[in-house]
Write a protein that holds these residues in place. Structure first.
Motif, PDB file in Angstrom:
ATOM      1  N   UNK A  72      24.894  -5.075 -18.384  1.00 35.53           N
ATOM      2  CA  UNK A  72      24.172  -6.305 -18.056  1.00 35.53           C
ATOM      3  C   UNK A  72      24.721  -6.954 -16.793  1.00 35.53           C
ATOM      4  N   UNK A  73      26.040  -6.961 -16.671  1.00 33.44           N
ATOM      5  CA  UNK A  73      26.663  -7.644 -15.535  1.00 33.44           C
ATOM      6  C   UNK A  73      26.242  -7.014 -14.196  1.00 33.44           C
ATOM      7  N   UNK A  86      23.087  -7.260  -9.252  1.00 29.59           N
ATOM      8  CA  UNK A  86      22.177  -6.615  -8.310  1.00 29.59           C
ATOM      9  C   UNK A  86      20.901  -7.441  -8.141  1.00 29.59           C
ATOM     10  N   UNK A  87      20.367  -7.938  -9.275  1.00 35.02           N
ATOM     11  CA  UNK A  87      19.154  -8.762  -9.206  1.00 35.02           C
ATOM     12  C   UNK A  87      19.400  -9.997  -8.343  1.00 35.02           C
ATOM     13  N   UNK A  88      20.547 -10.633  -8.551  1.00 33.70           N
ATOM     14  CA  UNK A  88      20.861 -11.838  -7.781  1.00 33.70           C
ATOM     15  C   UNK A  88      20.934 -11.527  -6.299  1.00 33.70           C
ATOM     16  N   UNK A  89      21.560 -10.390  -5.956  1.00 34.19           N
ATOM     17  CA  UNK A  89      21.678 -10.020  -4.541  1.00 34.19           C
ATOM     18  C   UNK A  89      20.294  -9.776  -3.930  1.00 34.19           C
ATOM     19  N   UNK A 142      15.856 -11.576  -0.538  1.00 34.84           N
ATOM     20  CA  UNK A 142      14.421 -11.856  -0.476  1.00 34.84           C
ATOM     21  C   UNK A 142      14.171 -13.266   0.082  1.00 34.84           C
ATOM     22  N   UNK A 143      14.875 -14.229  -0.531  1.00 35.71           N
ATOM     23  CA  UNK A 143      14.698 -15.622  -0.077  1.00 35.71           C
ATOM     24  C   UNK A 143      15.066 -15.756   1.397  1.00 35.71           C
ATOM     25  N   UNK A 144      16.166 -15.085   1.799  1.00 29.67           N
ATOM     26  CA  UNK A 144      16.588 -15.160   3.199  1.00 29.67           C
ATOM     27  C   UNK A 144      15.540 -14.555   4.131  1.00 29.67           C
TER      28      UNK A 144
END
Lengths: 261, 297
Positions: B10-11, B16-19, B24-26
């Motif tokens: 999970x970690x 990876x999802x957060x990165x 994406x936002x950037x």
């Protein structure tokens, strides 16, 4: 008076045609096996002992010569399911329980379910695995798996049992145990057993007759009578009679090799 | 509990999802910088604020996609009144998802049955192995985008429209991994196991039912997972050439007509979710089947 003939092999030869030229797997083999005998084929690898067993089982076709199994051509004997075959590996179907594996041939033969169960129970008793009927093969040790495969070969009660180095992959302690059990089983059932091995003590301990073979071309170089009685235990392997027979087998194997060089 | 999550990976997954989300936002500002709404906005913070809330962005921000997904599923009535009584509301994305899924499943079933039938034929008839296999491989080298309109038009001309042509395109793609996997699976039993059946004088049918088929089951499931996801692709591709009225493909098409990038992206995310769901269902079936077949846990 001799017992009736189980297997009669005359002038049997088998040549495999390969890319590197012909391989003479068997050359001019002659052998008669009476009903109720325990006959071992012994020899180094490439001597044709497994090939000879497979010819008896109609899994290979001889190039020349004649052979009968229970008075029939090997093909007819196979079609009439006259022999049980035990392979080098247990060859159990991993998706079947121990009981279902033993019942496999009976299903193929179309026996009713109640009889299948009854026979599986009886033969698992015979190899002392009654408590394991509902286990899957991977839950059993190698020796136990091979006992299941013996029970499977016996389940349809053929008169002839063909065994191709059945204990070759097992450690010596397990092999000794299974050898003792096999002798008991043979004396209880009085089946004809043809047994392929490359272990001298195994051959001498188990057999009523030992067929010594040598490679290139595969041929029979000696046939040795040896019967230590139905009540034998592993202890007889220390006796002078046993060592004498083992010595003769070893001499035969050595002679076969020097011929080759 | 925590330990189990950690072992379950999970970690790393969350990291990876957060990165990916952060990148994406950037990327939203550089990707959208040529849009007129951003022309006169000064200051990085201000520019990002605008870039993340554009109506028709080149690259929408993740929260816009999630918002659209929510609005077009839960936020919209699924059923609506019509002359025929209650029908599925075409404004709801789930309506389109259902249209695509039904074609996917129909195509999957046809493809799997065809794939298995071909594999059985190939394994049992030597001549077919040599003659059929090149055609099967060749069939997959034709781009599906080229052949899909032909299938739609050809079937349409004989009056077959709607779900079936899309299912045919799905099946065209999905039979292939099943055939390849099952040929491999049905020929997987080693010589000893086949010899054993020979010593029993077993018929071909018995050898098939008792040995070849069970031996092929693990490979069947592996093939089914590939097969179901390309069935979905096939169904969507099948919705494109006709400018279909409904389905995820139609939604993608109308989104691109009207420059509704958020709608396109939310449809794409819906496809990904559907694919994940379908593969998860097959994985579940696989686990249960293999457990029933005594596989080592």
């Amino acid at each position: 008076m001799r017992a009736p003939t189980a297997i009669d092999i005359r002038n049997l030869s088998l040549t495999f045609q390969t890319g590197d030229g012909p391989v003479y797997a068997l050359a001019d083999a002659n052998l008669t096996i009476a009903k109720g005998e325990f006959v071992s084929f012994i020899g180094p690898s490439g001597c044709g002992k497994t090939t000879l067993l497979r010819v008896i089982a109609d899994l290979e076709q001889p190039t020349s010569g004649s052979i009968t199994v229970n008075g029939l051509a090997p093909r007819d004997a196979r079609l009439k399911r006259q022999y049980g075959y035990v392979f080098q590996a247990p060859a159990l179907y991993p998706w079947r329980t121990v009981e279902a594996n033993v019942m496999l041939p009976l299903e193929v033969f179309g026996l009713p379910k109640a009889e299948r169960r009854e026979r599986a129970r009886k033969h698992l008793d015979l190899v002392r695995l009654s408590g394991f009927a509902n286990k899957y093969p991977w839950q059993l040790s190698g020796g136990m798996q091979q006992r299941v495969s013996i029970a499977r070969a016996l389940s349809f009660e053929p008169e002839l049992l063909l065994m191709d180095e059945p204990f070759g992959a097992l450690d010596e302690i397990v092999r000794d145990q299974l050898n003792e059990q096999l002798v008991k089983l043979w004396s209880q059932t009085r089946k004809t057993i043809v047994f392929v091995t490359h272990s001298i003590p195994e051959a001498v301990f188990l057999s009523s007759r030992i067929v010594v073979m040598s490679p290139r071309p595969g041929r029979i170089i000696d046939v040795i009578d040896c019967d230590f009685g139905a009540e034998r235990t592993l202890d007889i392997r220390e006796s002078p009679e046993f060592l004498k027979v083992a010595h003769r087998v070893r001499e035969g194997l050595r002679a076969g090799h020097s011929y080759d060089e | 509990m925590w330990d189990r999550l950690r072992r379950g990976g999970l970690v790393p997954v969350l990291t990876l999802t957060a990165i990916i989300l952060a990148m994406w936002y950037l990327a939203c500002l550089p990707m959208n910088r040529d849009l007129p709404q951003l022309a006169r906005v000064e200051g990085l913070a201000n520019r990002y604020e605008v870039a993340w809330g554009l109506e028709r962005p080149v690259l929408p921000a993740p929260h816009q996609i999630i918002g659209e997904l929510y609005a077009s599923t839960i936020g919209t009535r699924l059923l609506r009144e019509s002359a025929d009584g209650l029908v599925l509301n075409p404004r709801n994305l789930l309506t389109h998802a259902w249209v695509t899924i039904s074609a996917t499943l129909a195509g999957f079933v046809i493809g799997v049955l065809l794939g298995i039938a071909l594999a059985v034929a190939i394994v049992h008839v030597n001549a077919l192995r040599r003659s059929l296999m090149p055609w099967i491989v060749a069939s997959q080298s034709i781009p599906i985008l080229a052949i899909a309109p032909i299938i739609i038009v050809a079937l349409g001309s004989v009056g077959i429209v709607g779900l079936l042509p899309k299912a045919v395109i799905s099946a065209y793609l999905s039979f292939f991994p099943v055939t390849i996997g099952m040929v491999k699976g049905l020929t997987s039993p080693d010589a000893m196991l086949l010899d054993l059946m020979r010593t029993y004088n077993a018929s071909r049918t018995q050898t098939f039912a008792k040995l070849r088929w069970p031996a092929a089951v693990p490979l069947l499931f592996a093939s089914l997972k590939v097969s179901i996801s390309i069935s979905l692709v096939g169904a969507i591709v099948g919705e494109l050439p006709t400018g279909a009225q409904a389905g995820i493909g139609a939604r993608l098409l109308s989104g691109s007509y009207y420059g509704q990038t958020v709608q396109i992206w939310s449809a794409l995310v819906m496809v990904a979710l559907l694919a994940a769901l379908l593969v998860a269902l097959i994985t579940l079936a696989e686990k249960l089947t293999l457990k029933a077949m005594g596989a080592r846990p």
